[in-house]
Design a protein around this motif. Structure first.
Motif, PDB file in Angstrom:
ATOM      1  N   UNK A 136      22.366   8.370 -18.908  1.00 14.42           N
ATOM      2  CA  UNK A 136      21.961   6.981 -18.802  1.00 14.42           C
ATOM      3  C   UNK A 136      23.178   6.082 -18.564  1.00 14.42           C
ATOM      4  N   UNK A 149      24.072   3.389 -21.195  1.00 15.32           N
ATOM      5  CA  UNK A 149      24.670   3.975 -22.385  1.00 15.32           C
ATOM      6  C   UNK A 149      26.124   4.336 -22.122  1.00 15.32           C
ATOM      7  N   UNK A 186       1.018   2.121 -22.313  1.00 14.67           N
ATOM      8  CA  UNK A 186       2.352   2.368 -22.871  1.00 14.67           C
ATOM      9  C   UNK A 186       2.944   3.684 -22.366  1.00 14.67           C
ATOM     10  N   UNK A 210       9.939   5.237 -17.319  1.00  8.86           N
ATOM     11  CA  UNK A 210      11.292   5.192 -17.860  1.00  8.86           C
ATOM     12  C   UNK A 210      11.988   6.530 -17.638  1.00  8.86           C
ATOM     13  N   UNK A 211      11.267   7.606 -17.821  1.00 13.29           N
ATOM     14  CA  UNK A 211      11.873   8.925 -17.668  1.00 13.29           C
ATOM     15  C   UNK A 211      11.861   9.390 -16.216  1.00 13.29           C
ATOM     16  N   UNK A 235      19.104  -5.578 -18.040  1.00 11.12           N
ATOM     17  CA  UNK A 235      18.610  -6.268 -19.231  1.00 11.12           C
ATOM     18  C   UNK A 235      19.501  -7.452 -19.588  1.00 11.12           C
ATOM     19  N   UNK A 244       3.132  -6.306 -23.378  1.00  8.25           N
ATOM     20  CA  UNK A 244       2.850  -6.543 -24.792  1.00  8.25           C
ATOM     21  C   UNK A 244       1.543  -7.316 -24.944  1.00  8.25           C
ATOM     22  N   UNK A 294      -1.595  -5.115 -24.231  1.00  7.08           N
ATOM     23  CA  UNK A 294      -1.841  -4.148 -25.304  1.00  7.08           C
ATOM     24  C   UNK A 294      -2.333  -4.880 -26.549  1.00  7.08           C
ATOM     25  N   UNK A 342       3.363  -2.517 -29.151  1.00  3.55           N
ATOM     26  CA  UNK A 342       3.210  -2.888 -27.746  1.00  3.55           C
ATOM     27  C   UNK A 342       4.522  -2.872 -26.969  1.00  3.55           C
ATOM     28  N   UNK A 343       5.648  -2.823 -27.658  1.00  5.46           N
ATOM     29  CA  UNK A 343       6.929  -2.843 -26.947  1.00  5.46           C
ATOM     30  C   UNK A 343       7.404  -1.409 -26.762  1.00  5.46           C
ATOM     31  N   UNK A 344       7.683  -1.004 -25.520  1.00  4.80           N
ATOM     32  CA  UNK A 344       8.137   0.363 -25.292  1.00  4.80           C
ATOM     33  C   UNK A 344       9.419   0.661 -26.067  1.00  4.80           C
ATOM     34  N   UNK A 384      12.038   2.213 -25.319  1.00  4.39           N
ATOM     35  CA  UNK A 384      13.344   2.050 -24.677  1.00  4.39           C
ATOM     36  C   UNK A 384      13.761   0.591 -24.613  1.00  4.39           C
ATOM     37  N   UNK A 385      12.806  -0.312 -24.541  1.00  9.56           N
ATOM     38  CA  UNK A 385      13.167  -1.733 -24.574  1.00  9.56           C
ATOM     39  C   UNK A 385      13.700  -2.082 -25.962  1.00  9.56           C
ATOM     40  N   UNK A 438      17.278  -0.622 -26.235  1.00  3.49           N
ATOM     41  CA  UNK A 438      18.342  -1.365 -25.576  1.00  3.49           C
ATOM     42  C   UNK A 438      18.608  -2.696 -26.271  1.00  3.49           C
ATOM     43  N   UNK A 439      17.557  -3.346 -26.748  1.00  6.30           N
ATOM     44  CA  UNK A 439      17.771  -4.597 -27.481  1.00  6.30           C
ATOM     45  C   UNK A 439      18.638  -4.347 -28.701  1.00  6.30           C
ATOM     46  N   UNK A 460      20.759  -1.909 -29.183  1.00  2.00           N
ATOM     47  CA  UNK A 460      22.124  -1.592 -28.760  1.00  2.00           C
ATOM     48  C   UNK A 460      22.894  -2.880 -28.461  1.00  2.00           C
ATOM     49  N   UNK A 461      22.217  -3.788 -27.724  1.00  2.00           N
ATOM     50  CA  UNK A 461      22.902  -5.014 -27.345  1.00  2.00           C
ATOM     51  C   UNK A 461      23.268  -5.866 -28.544  1.00  2.00           C
ATOM     52  N   UNK A 501      11.888  12.309 -27.324  1.00  4.02           N
ATOM     53  CA  UNK A 501      12.368  12.607 -25.976  1.00  4.02           C
ATOM     54  C   UNK A 501      12.993  11.357 -25.352  1.00  4.02           C
ATOM     55  N   UNK A 502      12.295  10.228 -25.493  1.00  3.19           N
ATOM     56  CA  UNK A 502      12.799   8.984 -24.892  1.00  3.19           C
ATOM     57  C   UNK A 502      14.010   8.471 -25.656  1.00  3.19           C
ATOM     58  N   UNK A 557      17.210  10.065 -24.877  1.00  2.00           N
ATOM     59  CA  UNK A 557      17.785   9.637 -23.606  1.00  2.00           C
ATOM     60  C   UNK A 557      18.504   8.302 -23.755  1.00  2.00           C
ATOM     61  N   UNK A 558      17.868   7.348 -24.440  1.00  2.00           N
ATOM     62  CA  UNK A 558      18.478   6.034 -24.589  1.00  2.00           C
ATOM     63  C   UNK A 558      19.798   6.129 -25.359  1.00  2.00           C
ATOM     64  N   UNK A 559      19.796   6.879 -26.433  1.00  2.00           N
ATOM     65  CA  UNK A 559      20.978   6.916 -27.302  1.00  2.00           C
ATOM     66  C   UNK A 559      21.869   8.118 -27.032  1.00  2.00           C
ATOM     67  N   UNK A 560      21.564   8.848 -25.975  1.00  2.00           N
ATOM     68  CA  UNK A 560      22.355  10.016 -25.624  1.00  2.00           C
ATOM     69  C   UNK A 560      22.548  10.948 -26.818  1.00  2.00           C
TER      70      UNK A 560
END
Lengths: 535, 283, 313
Positions: A246, A249, B213, B220-221, B243, B258, B261, C141-143, C145-146, C149-150, C152-153, C255-256, C259-262
């Motif tokens: 990624x 990241x 979702x 994403x993947x 972002x 959001x 859903x 409702x929020x994926x 990965x979003x 990343x939030x 992380x930021x 799985x997701x 990926x986001x956080x390696x």
């Protein structure tokens, strides 16, 4: 025998010197200090360890650390001896003789002999395009004694040293006899090289991190480093190649100092990285990559030369580059068939380019080609950004020219399978796909398989043109660089008429690294970690 | 023959009695309306103007542009179509398949084992892995994505339906029907099927929410619908690098995602409370 | 109870067999060719055909399946097509981060979710209830990965409190280990909290509506002990069921999140293997996950007896 013993003795004293120079390494299992460990994120994962079996670039990176080559190109793209000490060519230009230099040892401690070299050359030549081209002219590769071997040719061939020295995958890596005698279509089992780094299997976790430790008994040449020639002096204890798919990241990790090097920061992050006082941006491969649009010669509409010429007028390279690289200064358009900045670059037959994009002209040519509105299948590799974006830009342009384009999304793995299907596009075949090659490969009519126009035997798309093939052979046997350049002009003049493929741009991928990383050698296609240091 | 103000009064009364259904339903309906008229209120969602990439929202581009220079407003509006269609199709497909299998398994006891063992197997495969594998092994298309998300949902519906059938078939009115000589199919359709409707409607709303979702997660993947087709999921995924730099590329599709859903869940909760709190629980 | 457990364990075998058959067919009937990946971009079709033959991919499918199934029956998951490692070794190398992430998420999420769900149920219809359920719906409702990343930021790049990515083995110290787990667990746990809190609240409301609860209230049992002792105990069965089902959700989220956080876990292993068509790894990991899922649900079933004395096996 005596000679052998003496060399062994020399080895011992050199090894002892190395121990004194680096006491931390001498004690073997002690953990290398963080100050002399580099953690690097490359463009992908190392898919397998055998750099001959696969041509994946990441495996070539791995190979470059673990294995050594007989020759290596220098900073001016000229071949220089690496594992070889003395070499020469007979007056009739038909026999090359090579002598191995002192101090070459496999990681298992045994000496490198010609018994290893000869099968290594043969296994590599069975898989490499350049090697295959050379082997057509080779009568015999034979060992004279433990340290001397020769390559006997049927006819003079000017590229022998260039091919042995190249950095395009597969590089001509030398392996032990045991591995070298493996079927070229099967992968080797053990990673034992004679290169400046040793793969640390105990700490390596495939898919996650690959650990390379300094090879304490490697004896570098005395010449200064230049390209992948010269002395491979290792100034680090350890290089860890971390797999971090990624981009976001990886950029964050670099800024936080968790990694030291990131090979492929996306163009949109370069500004953010440049403004970070701890980060610097360096271009390691100045020729970069050239994006190719492959057209299928076997089926309409691109079986007709007019339709292929139409594509030259239709593709807007600067839009394609912007889609992925934004306003990056690292991306540009390309008009030469041999890429921009390569020794073979020229401006023959590039009128189509100077006129700019011309949709009307393209429409006209498609009409003359008898395009009948049938669907044109464009394979879009969705998991590789450049390919995915360019496919979408191209689809939009084709639609503007009235082409009924069918954009078929799939992952790259599916593309590489389907592109080998010669059937009609509506029966599992295809019309267009997007890929890229390194600028240095595009600049060489022989090394790149995609340059062949041998019809059924050619690379995917199967372009066919007798004159092109004639000129390629002429190029390979041309006696001097200037003669090659002249042939390259002829090649390009012809190529932009029959359009074996076209380009959507050329881009350089700058690497980002922490400011304290110095001395990463700029070479095309691989990233060598000798000479680099952390200060 | 209710007069318009009569209808309005009825609607108001309904909203007062079932506020969650009313709010969620209104949200969903307006989204669906926007989706239906998308081509008339927004431009071509596929059109790229690379020189206009990553522009902030403006009078020309209400929601800004993405990294390929596409209009985020057009993509968000059109994205409603795909996201809702994926959600509805997955819910419909998995409920239909699950209902058929569940009725048969619950009523015809001899077939039960034969049908339930594969269902157990299917249920044991992690849904997202199955979906990733299904999509990335094949050519990406909306159909494949719908199938990939629907297939793992089927066994859950089957279990729910089967549980209902097993309960209902012991009830006196079914036994009476069997006693009076009705044939199997007729009993299933006339006496058992109606009892599954209430829990299935509730189940379907939850499947719809999760399908939207999961589609985002697949994108994403890199295993979602073709990137050219806008969905909120792949809009977020393809803009995730931006972002910080261009938050509008993620904010608008993210907010819509959001919201939709939320709307579906509100309707689901409302229906659950109204129809049958016991059976509606997600199995 | 032991006999029941044994019977259930045995009944797992056909399920795993079905999974094996299904996954094998799915992979081998789909397009995509590991040989083409191995051969690389410069390969000729002849090279690819030769590699296919060496890998045994040109054998009939039924034969390939029998070979694989036979070794699977002996507990051998096979070897990666790309690395010189057995699939079991590769999974073993990746197991710790995945288990750590799943467990920390599960523990934290269940604790928070139960608290939120009980509070919401106890204060049903009030502002607190609506706030908690609102948070739950948004969280759901929020994926992931979003959210990731939030986080992380804000916490890694902005405040620099926590590491951006990666995983520190527990052997290197508990503090770094925990620091690396905080953000991924939070991102992954949010959806899970939302799910369990909703179910907890719903179940608690059902239980609270029962006659015996009304009786307890009428008898003047204090609200908090009543909620915990009576209601939660009776609501435990459905909640535990949902946690069991949620494991599937968790595996997907892992799985997701990896990926986001390696995080070098099993999820990343299988996603990479899918894009490379490394069949033995994909098959091995899916079988493993299925086995874990079935086993966990068996444990959930057995735990019913603990919560509800009326259930006997």
């Amino acid at each position: 025998m005596i000679k052998f013993t003496r060399r062994t003795g020399l080895q011992g004293s050199l090894a002892a010197a190395a121990l004194l120079a680096a006491p931390a390494i001498a004690r073997g299992q002690a953990r290398p200090s963080a100050a002399r460990t580099v953690r690097a994120v490359m463009h992908g994962d190392i898919p397998t360890y055998d750099p001959i079996w696969t041509t994946a670039n990441m495996t070539a990176y791995h190979g470059g650390m673990v294995y050594d080559t007989l020759f290596g190109i220098d900073a001016n793209q000229q071949p220089q001896p690496q594992m070889v000490s003395r070499y020469g060519v007979s007056d009739d230009k038909l026999t090359y003789t090579f002598e191995l230099r002192d101090g070459l040892r496999w990681h298992d401690g045994t000496a490198v002999t010609t018994a290893d070299i000869v099968p290594s050359l043969k296994r590599w030549a069975a898989r490499d395009g350049g090697g295959q081209h050379m082997m057509l002219r080779v009568k015999d590769i034979a060992a004279k004694d433990e340290r001397t071997f020769s390559i006997a040719l049927k006819e003079p061939y000017g590229l022998v040293l260039d091919v042995l020295a190249k950095t395009n995958s597969p590089l001509c890596f030398m392996m032990r006899k045991k591995e070298a005698e493996t079927d070229p279509m099967q992968k080797i089992d053990q990673v034992v090289g004679s290169g400046p780094f040793i793969l640390n299997l105990a700490e390596t976790k495939p898919g996650t991190q690959y650990v390379y430790d300094r090879n304490p008994s490697y004896v570098p040449r005395s010449e200064p480093v230049s390209g992948i020639s010269g002395g491979k002096v290792v100034k680090l204890d350890r290089v860890v190649i971390v797999n971090m798919p990624d981009a976001q990241t990886a950029v964050a990790a670099l800024q936080a100092g968790e990694i030291d090097f990131y090979e492929v920061p996306p163009a949109d992050f370069l500004g953010q990285l440049q403004s970070d006082p701890n980060i610097k941006i360096e271009v390691l491969n100045a020729l970069g990559n050239v994006g190719q649009v492959r057209l299928n010669f076997l089926h309409p509409p691109f079986d007709n030369v007019k339709a292929r010429q139409a594509m030259l007028y239709l593709v807007n390279q600067s839009d394609a580059m912007k889609a992925t690289f934004g306003d990056s200064k690292y991306a540009r358009t390309v008009s030469s068939y041999f890429g921009m900045g390569t020794p073979m670059e020229n401006d023959a037959n590039t009128d189509w380019f100077k006129g700019g994009r011309n949709v009307e002209k393209a429409k006209q040519l498609f009409k003359e080609a008898g395009y009948d509105g049938r669907p044109v299948v464009l394979m879009q590799a969705t998991n590789i950004a450049v390919m995915s974006n360019t496919s979408q830009v191209l689809a939009q342009e084709l639609r503007q020219a009235g082409i009924n384009v069918k954009l078929e999304a799939m992952d790259w793995s599916n593309v590489v399978q389907r592109r080998s299907n010669k059937a009609a596009p509506d029966q599992g075949g295809w019309n267009i796909f997007i890929t890229w090659s390194s600028g240095s490969a595009i600049g060489n009519p022989i090394l790149l398989a995609a340059h062949a126009a041998t019809g059924d035997k050619a690379w995917f798309g199967w372009p066919s043109d007798a004159k092109h093939e004639q000129l390629r052979d002429k190029w390979a046997t041309a006696p001097s660089l200037d003669a090659r350049k002249a042939v390259a002009r002829e090649l390009q003049q012809n190529a932009w008429d029959f359009v074996p493929q076209l380009y959507y741009g050329q881009w350089v991928q700058p690497a980002a690294m922490r400011k304290n990383i110095r001395g990463v050698i700029p070479v095309p296609e691989i990233i060598p970690w000798w000479n680099a240091e952390k200060v | 023959m209710a007069r318009p103000d009569g209808i309005a009064r009825t609607a108001l009364a309904f909203a007062r009695r079932h506020p969650t259904i009313a709010v969620g339903g209104a949200l969903l309906l307006s989204m669906a309306l926007v989706a239906a008229i998308a081509p008339w209120i927004a431009g071509d969602p596929r059109h790229m103007t690379p020189s206009d990439r990553l522009q902030a929202p403006s009078a020309r581009y209400w929601f800004g542009t993405d990294s390929l220079g596409r209009d985020v407003f057009a993509r968000t509006v059109h994205g409603a179509r795909v996201s809702l269609a994926v959600g509805l199709s997955v819910a419909a497909a998995s409920v239909a398949a699950g209902l058929a299998i569940g009725l048969v398994a619950g009523y015809y006891r001899r077939l039960d084992g034969w049908l339930m063992r594969p269902m157990d197997g299917l249920m044991a495969i992690p849904a997202i892995l199955l979906a990733i594998a299904l999509v990335s092994l094949n050519k990406a298309s909306v159909g494949i994505v719908i199938a990939a998300i629907a297939v793992p949902e089927v066994p859950r519906v089957v279990r729910l339906v089967r549980a209902v059938v097993l309960t209902v078939r012991e009830r006196p009115f079914v036994e009476a029907a069997v006693g009076s000589g009705s044939r199997g199919l007729k009993i299933v359709l006339r006496h058992i099927l109606p009892s599954t409707v209430a829990p299935l409607i509730v189940q379907a709303t939850y499947i719809m929410a999760s399908a939207i979702l999961v589609e985002a997660a697949l994108s994403f993947l890199g295993a979602g619908v073709p990137p050219e087709i806008p969905t909120w999921g792949n809009m977020i995924a393809s803009s995730r690098l931006f972002l910080a730099r261009a938050p509008w590329t993620i904010f608008f599709p993210g907010a819509c995602l959001a919201l939709v859903i939320l709307a579906v869940n509100l309707v689901g909760d409302g229906l659950r409370d109204r129809l049958d709190p016991r059976l509606a629980r997600r199995m | 109870m032991a006999a029941y457990a044994l019977r259930r364990l045995l009944s797992m075998l056909p399920v795993v067999g079905i999974v094996a058959l299904f996954v094998f067919m799915l992979l081998h009937l789909a397009p995509g060719d590991p040989a083409a990946i191995i051969a690389g971009d410069n390969a000729t079709p002849e090279n690819i055909a030769q590699i296919r033959q060496r890998l045994g991919l040109d054998e009939p499918i039924w034969k390939q399946f029998l070979v694989w199934a036979a070794s699977l029956a002996q507990g051998d998951l096979g070897r990666s097509m790309f690395w010189n490692e057995s699939v079991a070794t590769l999974i073993g190398q990746r197991a710790e981060p995945t288990i750590a992430l799943a467990c920390s998420t599960l523990v934290v999420a269940v604790a928070i979710a139960l608290a939120l769900g009980i509070v919401a149920a106890a204060k049903a219809g009030t502002g607190i209830d609506r706030l908690v359920m609102g948070i739950a719906v948004v969280g759901f409702s929020v994926p992931v990965f979003v959210t990731g990343y939030l986080l992380i930021f804000v916490f890694a790049i902005g405040l620099k409190w926590l590491p951006v990515q990666g995983y520190a083995p527990i052997a290197d110290g508990v503090i770094p280990w925990l620091r690396h787990l905080v953000l991924p667990s939070a991102a992954l746990g949010l959806a899970y909290v939302a799910l369990i809190a909703r179910i907890t609240r719903a179940t608690m409301l059902d239980v609270l509506a029962e006659d015996y609860m009304r009786t307890a209230r009428a008898k003047g049992v204090a609200p908090v002990p009543m909620l915990l002792r009576h209601a939660l105990k009776n609501a435990a069965v459905p909640i535990v069921t949902v946690i069991g089902i949620g494991v599937a959700l968790l595996i997907g989220g892992v799985v997701i999140t990896e990926t986001v956080f390696n995080i070098p876990g099993i999820g990343r292993l299988v996603v990479d293997a899918i894009s490379r068509r490394d069949y033995p790894i994909i098959q091995g990991v899916i079988i493993l996950f299925s086995g874990v899922y079935v086993l966990l649900n068996l444990l959930v079933d057995l735990s019913y007896a603990l919560f509800d004395p009326r259930i006997r096996y």
